[in-house]
Scaffold this active site. Sequence first.
Site, PDB file in Angstrom:
ATOM      1  NE  ARG A 120      -4.518   1.529   2.012  1.00  0.00           N
ATOM      2  CZ  ARG A 120      -4.391   2.237   0.904  1.00  0.00           C
ATOM      3  NH1 ARG A 120      -5.313   2.120  -0.034  1.00  0.00           N
ATOM      4  NH2 ARG A 120      -3.374   3.044   0.725  1.00  0.00           N
ATOM      5  CB  CYS A 178      -0.982  -0.013   1.172  1.00  0.00           C
ATOM      6  SG  CYS A 178      -0.214   0.113   2.799  1.00  0.00           S
ATOM      7  CG  ASP A 223      -5.189   5.625   2.933  1.00  0.00           C
ATOM      8  OD1 ASP A 223      -5.181   5.169   4.096  1.00  0.00           O
ATOM      9  OD2 ASP A 223      -4.289   6.365   2.485  1.00  0.00           O
TER      10      ASP A 223
END
Length: 146
Positions: free
Chosen positions: A13, A7, A117
């Site tokens: 994440r 990410c 996000d």
Amino acid sequence: MKILMVCLGNICRSPLAEGIMQHLADKERLDWEVDSAGTGNWHIGSPPDRRSIRAAADEGVDISRQICRLFRVSDFDKFDLILVMDKSNLSDILAKARNNVDRNKVKLLLGDKIVPDPYYDDTQFAPVFKLIEAGCKEIIKEYKTK
Ligand code: 4NP
């Protein structure tokens, strides 16, 4: 099978994705090695965001000992599959690919959907856990005989 989760920050994440995939693979007794990395360098050396640590712990997954690192081109050689969370991760990683072998290893974790996000929204960590978990289960289904 070696899988790298990617990410932007490698604190929200992809640490969840690493922890969840390793947890599920271990449960299925698959000999899979899972790691994660970021495309941005702000948090190198730090543990995951405490909201991700908590969301994972709430579901029985411990990600507290992970350490943030940057994606490196040699990751294309080490890993069989590089799973990214969103379209900007995808273009950032594809921009580093040296050839089609590298390019063919890179996929969105959720196929044609993105993992949003959660960094600026505390309420999104639990839903993001569930999205990532669903994606990891699909990947296991697709690759577990390989
Ligand atoms: P992640 O979230 O890509 O899921 O780890 C982010 C974490 C930090 C930042 C951006 C996204 N940041 O700008 O510091």
